[in-house]
Design an enzyme around this catalytic site. Structure first.
Site, PDB file in Angstrom:
ATOM      1  N   SER B  25      -5.142 -32.578 -22.464  1.00  0.00           N
ATOM      2  CA  SER B  25      -4.854 -33.983 -22.186  1.00  0.00           C
ATOM      3  C   SER B  25      -3.859 -34.565 -23.188  1.00  0.00           C
ATOM      4  O   SER B  25      -3.975 -34.364 -24.393  1.00  0.00           O
ATOM      5  CB  SER B  25      -6.154 -34.783 -22.245  1.00  0.00           C
ATOM      6  OG  SER B  25      -5.888 -36.148 -22.053  1.00  0.00           O
ATOM      7  N   ASN B  73      -0.798 -37.847 -34.431  1.00  0.00           N
ATOM      8  CA  ASN B  73      -0.397 -38.818 -33.424  1.00  0.00           C
ATOM      9  C   ASN B  73      -1.356 -39.991 -33.391  1.00  0.00           C
ATOM     10  O   ASN B  73      -2.549 -39.849 -33.641  1.00  0.00           O
ATOM     11  CB  ASN B  73      -0.265 -38.162 -32.038  1.00  0.00           C
ATOM     12  CG  ASN B  73      -1.574 -38.150 -31.263  1.00  0.00           C
ATOM     13  OD1 ASN B  73      -1.998 -39.163 -30.702  1.00  0.00           O
ATOM     14  ND2 ASN B  73      -2.234 -36.985 -31.245  1.00  0.00           N
ATOM     15  N   ASN B 131     -13.547 -38.526 -22.524  1.00  0.00           N
ATOM     16  CA  ASN B 131     -13.002 -38.527 -23.885  1.00  0.00           C
ATOM     17  C   ASN B 131     -13.825 -39.466 -24.750  1.00  0.00           C
ATOM     18  O   ASN B 131     -13.670 -40.684 -24.686  1.00  0.00           O
ATOM     19  CB  ASN B 131     -11.532 -38.966 -23.820  1.00  0.00           C
ATOM     20  CG  ASN B 131     -10.867 -38.981 -25.173  1.00  0.00           C
ATOM     21  OD1 ASN B 131     -11.499 -38.710 -26.193  1.00  0.00           O
ATOM     22  ND2 ASN B 131      -9.590 -39.306 -25.188  1.00  0.00           N
ATOM     23  N   CYS B 134     -11.458 -40.077 -29.004  1.00  0.00           N
ATOM     24  CA  CYS B 134     -10.106 -40.498 -29.345  1.00  0.00           C
ATOM     25  C   CYS B 134     -10.114 -41.201 -30.704  1.00  0.00           C
ATOM     26  O   CYS B 134     -10.766 -42.224 -30.875  1.00  0.00           O
ATOM     27  CB  CYS B 134      -9.538 -41.440 -28.291  1.00  0.00           C
ATOM     28  SG  CYS B 134      -7.856 -41.939 -28.717  1.00  0.00           S
ATOM     29  N   GLY B 221      -2.432 -29.062 -33.618  1.00  0.00           N
ATOM     30  CA  GLY B 221      -1.551 -27.942 -33.939  1.00  0.00           C
ATOM     31  C   GLY B 221      -2.245 -26.857 -34.747  1.00  0.00           C
ATOM     32  O   GLY B 221      -3.428 -26.961 -35.069  1.00  0.00           O
ATOM     33  N   GLY B 247      -7.300 -26.460 -29.791  1.00  0.00           N
ATOM     34  CA  GLY B 247      -7.006 -26.827 -31.175  1.00  0.00           C
ATOM     35  C   GLY B 247      -6.095 -25.783 -31.787  1.00  0.00           C
ATOM     36  O   GLY B 247      -6.562 -24.759 -32.266  1.00  0.00           O
ATOM     37  N   THR B 270      -0.523 -29.129 -28.297  1.00  0.00           N
ATOM     38  CA  THR B 270       0.708 -29.319 -29.052  1.00  0.00           C
ATOM     39  C   THR B 270       1.745 -28.221 -28.786  1.00  0.00           C
ATOM     40  O   THR B 270       2.949 -28.477 -28.825  1.00  0.00           O
ATOM     41  CB  THR B 270       0.359 -29.387 -30.549  1.00  0.00           C
ATOM     42  OG1 THR B 270      -0.571 -30.468 -30.720  1.00  0.00           O
ATOM     43  CG2 THR B 270       1.574 -29.648 -31.400  1.00  0.00           C
TER      44      THR B 270
HETATM   45  C1  LIG Z   1       0.320 -36.577 -28.525  1.00  0.00           C
HETATM   46  C2  LIG Z   1      -1.082 -36.238 -28.163  1.00  0.00           C
HETATM   47  C3  LIG Z   1      -1.777 -37.034 -27.260  1.00  0.00           C
HETATM   48  C4  LIG Z   1      -3.097 -36.757 -26.925  1.00  0.00           C
HETATM   49  N1  LIG Z   1      -3.751 -37.544 -26.017  1.00  0.00           N
HETATM   50  C5  LIG Z   1      -5.039 -37.244 -25.677  1.00  0.00           C
HETATM   51  C6  LIG Z   1      -5.738 -38.006 -24.708  1.00  0.00           C
HETATM   52  O1  LIG Z   1      -5.211 -38.936 -24.121  1.00  0.00           O
HETATM   53  N2  LIG Z   1      -7.026 -37.684 -24.426  1.00  0.00           N
HETATM   54  C7  LIG Z   1      -7.656 -36.649 -25.048  1.00  0.00           C
HETATM   55  O2  LIG Z   1      -8.823 -36.385 -24.790  1.00  0.00           O
HETATM   56  N3  LIG Z   1      -7.007 -35.892 -25.952  1.00  0.00           N
HETATM   57  C8  LIG Z   1      -5.725 -36.160 -26.283  1.00  0.00           C
HETATM   58  N4  LIG Z   1      -5.073 -35.380 -27.209  1.00  0.00           N
HETATM   59  C9  LIG Z   1      -5.784 -34.254 -27.824  1.00  0.00           C
HETATM   60  C10 LIG Z   1      -5.436 -32.902 -27.171  1.00  0.00           C
HETATM   61  O3  LIG Z   1      -5.807 -32.898 -25.816  1.00  0.00           O
HETATM   62  C11 LIG Z   1      -6.119 -31.752 -27.907  1.00  0.00           C
HETATM   63  O4  LIG Z   1      -7.519 -31.922 -27.834  1.00  0.00           O
HETATM   64  C12 LIG Z   1      -5.726 -31.664 -29.362  1.00  0.00           C
HETATM   65  O5  LIG Z   1      -4.370 -31.981 -29.519  1.00  0.00           O
HETATM   66  C13 LIG Z   1      -5.985 -30.298 -29.989  1.00  0.00           C
HETATM   67  O6  LIG Z   1      -5.266 -29.295 -29.359  1.00  0.00           O
HETATM   68  P1  LIG Z   1      -3.813 -28.766 -29.874  1.00  0.00           P
HETATM   69  O7  LIG Z   1      -3.945 -28.494 -31.325  1.00  0.00           O
HETATM   70  O8  LIG Z   1      -3.529 -27.560 -29.036  1.00  0.00           O
HETATM   71  O9  LIG Z   1      -2.847 -29.883 -29.585  1.00  0.00           O
HETATM   72  C14 LIG Z   1      -3.745 -35.652 -27.528  1.00  0.00           C
HETATM   73  C15 LIG Z   1      -3.030 -34.862 -28.423  1.00  0.00           C
HETATM   74  C16 LIG Z   1      -1.723 -35.117 -28.753  1.00  0.00           C
HETATM   75  C17 LIG Z   1      -1.019 -34.232 -29.724  1.00  0.00           C
END
Ligand SMILES: Cc1cc2nc3c(=O)[nH]c(=O)nc-3n(C[C@H](O)[C@H](O)[C@H](O)COP(=O)(O)O)c2cc1C
Ligand SMILES: Cc1cc2nc3c(=O)[nH]c(=O)nc-3n(C[C@H](O)[C@H](O)[C@H](O)COP(=O)(O)OP(=O)(O)OC[C@H]3O[C@@H](n4cnc5c(N)ncnc54)[C@H](O)[C@@H]3O)c2cc1C
Ligand SMILES: Cc1cc2nc3c(=O)[nH]c(=O)nc-3n(C[C@H](O)[C@H](O)[C@H](O)COP(=O)(O)OP(=O)(O)OC[C@H]3O[C@@H](n4cnc5c(N)ncnc54)[C@H](O)[C@@H]3O)c2cc1C
Ligand SMILES: Cc1cc2nc3c(=O)[nH]c(=O)nc-3n(C[C@H](O)[C@H](O)[C@H](O)COP(=O)(O)O)c2cc1C
Ligand code: FES
Ligand code: FES
Lengths: 274, 307, 307, 274
Positions: B25, B73, B131, B134, B221, B247, B270
């Site tokens: 997401s 973010n 969610n 957040c 990230g 993650g 990410t």
């Molecule tokens: C720019 C950005 C916006 C995100 N927006 C949401 C969101 O709206 N709802 C949500 O549950 N997680 C949101 N996330 C979290 C991601 O879905 C994910 O759980 C988190 O980034 C960890 O995974 P990653 O390290 O692969 O990014 C967001 C992450 C990023 C980086």
């Protein structure tokens, strides 16, 4: 003034090899690489998103405007400001680079435009060069206001003059050109447009946030339409992370956060909430 | 399925998927943005940006900052609201053969319920991801996800409103994630998404201002991968419902770590910003690994950690 | 102090230091190991590896693993015990003009008390750092640091035993670090060390075994810097006692972020493994920054974040 | 058998430039750089700790044994196994490298040693070369057992023969030399030492954990003293992180965890608890 074109070229994600990466001025470099797909469609003001090194602590890509296009090749002009651009400046011919583009919208030229002023602060001129070329191709009289910290960092004057853009230089320390800011030159020009043979000019600007705000204020004062290119910090550059937004007026008198990578980087100065 | 190769098909929490790789997401928009680069039909599922009952403007800029092997973010859940989503975003997605999971958020329980009920009445929603984690909302959001009682109540309330598969997305910003996981499972969640971002901060030493206008933001990230993996493993050992692990997943090796730790599916976040083809590369890498290691299905890998 | 330059001298929690840069516990041994590279006298202070009442063998190998911009460790507090420390390690350190802070740990309150009492009777100990946050012990260690009541009791008990400056080292593995910080402050801590390592995990996908024999371990290095900074800022806004900030500090810019967020001193940990001169480079960089920005003393920078 | 010498050379932390970095066999490279300070004191079996790239996602340094010393220059022989060694293999002449060393203890030679066997598995031979040279300089008859996966990855045979070490090759796939493990050759040799003109030999070994354990068992069976070099994962390589330990028998019949970077990398095989 018509808003920016909505027909955008297809985006590509490529691995290419650097053809040249040479110093253009103190802390500034011109990097050229072969990207036929991107070169073909790129519009003035559009940018590429560059992955500077794999498997590195620098996670995100870095955005750079396309400075020029020659055949299958594109060039960017970048300033060394941090870890990413520093690493980039150490790459050389033959090193590979991941490049995504062309991205974002573009500068637009109103029908029958007679004359234009481009205002570039520092590396901001990089975003305006392709547009200057487009203006000159149409025969539009174009003034180029180029600001920099000092003579050693002055950019692009020769490139502008080569396409017959009338350049006006200013430097913070007065080491070359006007001693002061580009905004002062702009004011002077707009106070007496006839002296500069300008008829209903449009201003196009790119540079630091503070400069853009000042240029927008001046253009507004003189009722000169203005387009500007924003350079916000970016994540995806594809419109999904919502990280790059700027505050834009909505018709209902409110505002919304628009994505510099997608609704921009070029905005109508009137629309920006500073 | 490729000829002679392992099966990647899987059903997680009632979501039937071609493969166990989703987009996370907030990192893949509403599907259309990456259409020049990626065929949506190849994804296991796509989770859309968090949706609220009414449109939200989001936080002022700057909203993102880079950190070592990570990024912060504080978007503040900018979104078009549930009606806007159903009207303007969902139709595009419905044309594809990919499960659409809708991430929902709110400040109060009633908002979650309202959004859920609207999704119930809509075609083309494969599941709801709640969610409760957040980190960029002042009320609501993470405050639910750090309290087992509030988690239980919220999940139960939403559970009662919908027959759609229900995933609950957990916050890593807790002392013991298994307590929250158990509360969500007890309240009727079908699966758990582990983890959302880790609360972090960065400062510009020249201006002495925070890098984010919101001061703090969510860290995502590769930097958080060890934390996410640990939490997936803890949750796997504490509850019986399936886990969507995420993650810091950048490569298929990263994804495989999550399966081995106990995730039944993974989400790529990410990484999309860096390499838009990351989800497809990861699917390909998982298939190769299963083939090379004689693993017949992804399920055989889930929780296979040798301790 | 260099001629005409800003003063780096500082007194934090009763520890008088030439500059606000320490070496973090467990990452700088007992001072002698780096003697070919670094003059101990130039450090603000040095914190020695965690000491327990009796010698501990530590965990079986593998004990460390690298992760993106970070590392995991599960050393298991291998140490010579308090008597061994006083006899074999302290004499070397006493010859230097650098405050020695002794990091202490235990499984039960009595052990912490016993170690503290022995240190009371010893020359050359500048302060005690109470480690209530070691993630690699099955009982004791972190279990104190995630519970405000246990924190309060333990800190109070040790406080009653000693007049030495008392730092309490907090765990980041909590929902709300300010609650633990407040408990420690209320119980009489003179200062807080923020943060210890973040609990994490990594898996070798080829063997399907954890990279650490202990399965989980503590994450340190640049990856955790945003988390550490956020916690320093939270604690700074919650308690009045000084903070020693740490977590991922590699450069003077990193250190400056911590001062601006609210740390009165910083500790350099994992960076020592990469660059043994890191603490000295950081001291130099801080001095340059203060001079260039016209900041007269480090205290003027502490908590100067513009929000 | 005397334990290892305790007089150790001073340690240095230097930035140097790569002089050469060339492939030695499939996936294996020889890297040479100028480090007078390290070259001067380095003892056989000692290693350097190398920072492969700054500002990178690869946080920790990587340890490599000093393979050879020529004047002011040292060489390492390394296998490409992961991200660090892969990055290293892409560096070239003129690139800079942070090098710390010489670190750890060293192989030792008992007085009047008549003959020796060195046993290297894969890149393990890298740890034995400097010692082989020391043995040969004393005129000690030295057998070199070199094991590898296949002929393409075979290492150091020419270097060993150049100093008159009698080499015995084995490969897992039989593509050159004995088809099987070095341990089989070692057994065969120790069953009939006189055939190989060995008198009270000492075994020196380095290689994968499983190989070392097997070699230790064989040496023990034939009552041949053995020194081995361990290659545990390392953090600091300076004795402070306690990350690199191995289990070592103590005189009281118990054990303790000793640091491979400080008490090792060379241990008496008898002392290791496998
Ligand atoms: C720019 C950005 C916006 C995100 N927006 C949401 C969101 O709206 N709802 C949500 O549950 N997680 C949101 N996330 C979290 C991601 O879905 C994910 O759980 C988190 O980034 C960890 O995974 P990653 O390290 O692969 O990014 C967001 C992450 C990023 C980086
Ligand atoms: C659409 C667009 C076009 C641009 N075109 C050019 C160009 O043609 N030439 C040029 O020199 N620069 C251009 N920039 C700015 C350029 O992207 C940044 O200078 C560069 O990303 C800095 O990277 P760094 O790692 O060296 O700096 P960092 O160490 O990351 O940061 C140094 C400074 O750069 C800013 N910055 C960091 N990352 C970004 C980012 N992703 N986007 C914007 N700013 C950032 C930081 O806020 C900081 O002030 C453009 C930016 C945008 C958004
Ligand atoms: C004292 C000592 C001397 C060594 N000498 C040599 C040598 O002369 N030639 C040679 O080819 N190799 C040598 N090694 C092993 C070498 O250090 C590792 O192969 C290298 O660090 C792997 O780095 P990587 O990033 O490529 O691999 P990674 O991707 O980090 O890991 C790949 C594999 O290497 C292992 N490894 C990773 N980091 C280390 C580390 N710091 N120490 C040991 N193993 C690690 C991992 O467990 C994994 O199995 C030595 C190791 C030690 C401890
Ligand atoms: C190998 C290693 C051993 C450590 N041992 C201790 C310890 O004994 N006691 C303690 O309080 N912290 C210990 N720490 C935690 C550090 O002191 C520090 O809090 C943490 O590593 C974060 O800082 P860094 O990112 O700069 O390393 C250890 C850390 C590492 C990496
Ligand atoms: S950079 Fe991601 S939306 Fe613009
Ligand atoms: S590597 Fe740190 S103690 Fe050996």
């Amino acid at each position: 003034m018509p808003t920016v074109t909505s027909e955008r070229p297809k985006k590509f994600d490529l691995v290419t090899k650097i053809l040249a990466n040479e110093q253009a001025a103190q802390d500034h470099y011109l990097l050229r690489c072969e990207c036929p797909e991107i070169a073909e469609g790129a519009l003035p003001g559009q940018f590429i998103h560059v992955l500077i090194s794999d498997a590195s602590a620098l996670l995100l890509r870095r955005p750079f405007t396309i400075y020029s296009v020659e055949g299958d090749q594109i060039t960017i002009l970048y300033q060394r400001v941090g870890a990413g651009t520093d690493t980039l400046s150490h790459l050389g011919r033959g090193d590979s680079l991941h490049v995504m583009g062309p991205l974002g919208n573009n500068f637009s030229i109103p029908p029958n435009l007679d004359s234009a002023i481009i205002v570039g602060g520092g590396a901001g001129i990089a975003s305006l060069m392709l547009h200057a070329a487009a203006l000159r191709k149409l025969g539009t009289r174009t003034l180029g206001l180029v600001g920099s910290i000092n003579a050693a960092r002055l950019l692009s004057v020769a490139d502008l003059e080569a396409i017959e853009v009338e350049t006006h230089i200013s430097t913070d320390d007065g080491s070359i050109g006007h001693h002061g800011f580009v905004t002062e030159i702009l004011t002077q020009i707009l106070e007496q447009p006839q002296v500069y043979e300008l008829h209903n000019p449009v201003t196009y600007a790119c540079g630091p946030y503070g400069m853009l705000r000042a240029v927008a204020k001046i253009s507004r004062k003189f009722r000169v339409p203005m387009q500007l290119a924003m350079e916000n910090r970016m994540g995806c550059a594809m419109g999904v992370c919502l990280g790059c937004v700027c505050k834009v007026r909505t018709p209902d008198g409110g505002f919304e956060y628009q994505r510099v990578c997608t609704e921009g980087p070029v905005f109508d100065a009137e629309d920006i909430v500073w | 399925m490729e000829n002679g190769s392992a099966s990647l098909e899987t059903n997680v929490a009632g979501i039937q998927m071609k493969n166990p790789v989703m987009t996370a997401s907030g990192t893949f928009g509403y599907g259309n943005e990456y259409s020049d680069f990626i065929d949506l039909n190849q994804l296991g599922a796509t989770v859309v940006k968090g949706i609220t009952s009414v449109p939200w403007p989001g936080n002022p800029m700057e909203r993102i900052a880079e950190t070592p092997s990570g990024m912060l973010n504080a978007i503040g859940l900018q979104n078009v609201g549930v009606d806007g989503f159903i009207e303007k975003k969902l139709p595009y997605l419905r044309d594809f053969d990919v499960p659409v999971i809708v991430n929902i958020c709110g400040e109060r329980r009633e908002e979650y319920e309202e959004v859920t009920e609207k999704l119930n009445l809509t075609n083309g929603v494969a599941a709801v991801e709640l969610n409760i984690s957040c980190p960029n909302l002042h009320c609501g959001g993470m405050s639910f996800g750090v309290d087992p009682k509030l988690t239980y109540q919220l999940v139960k309330a939403v559970r009662e409103k919908t027959a759609l598969p229900l995933l609950v997305k957990l916050s890593p910003n807790v002392t013991d994630i298994t307590v929250i996981a158990t509360a969500a499972a007890d309240a009727g969640a079908d699966g758990l998404s582990v983890i959302n971002t880790v609360l972090g901060m960065a400062i510009d030493v020249n201006t002495r201002q925070p890098m984010l206008q919101n001061v703090t933001g969510g860290l995502s990230g590769p930097a958080i991968k060890p934390i996410a993996l640990r939490m997936v493993w803890q949750v796997y050992n504490a509850v019986k419902i399936p886990i969507v692990g995420m993650g810091g997943i950048m490569t298929s090796e990263d994804a495989l770590e999550f399966f081995i730790a106990g995730a039944s599916a993974v989400a790529v976040g990410t990484a999309n910003f860096v390499n838009p083809r990351a989800p497809l590369d990861i699917i390909h890498g998982i298939r190769t690994y299963l083939d090379q290691n004689g693993v017949r299905s992804i399920a055989d890998l889930v929780g296979s950690l040798q301790t």
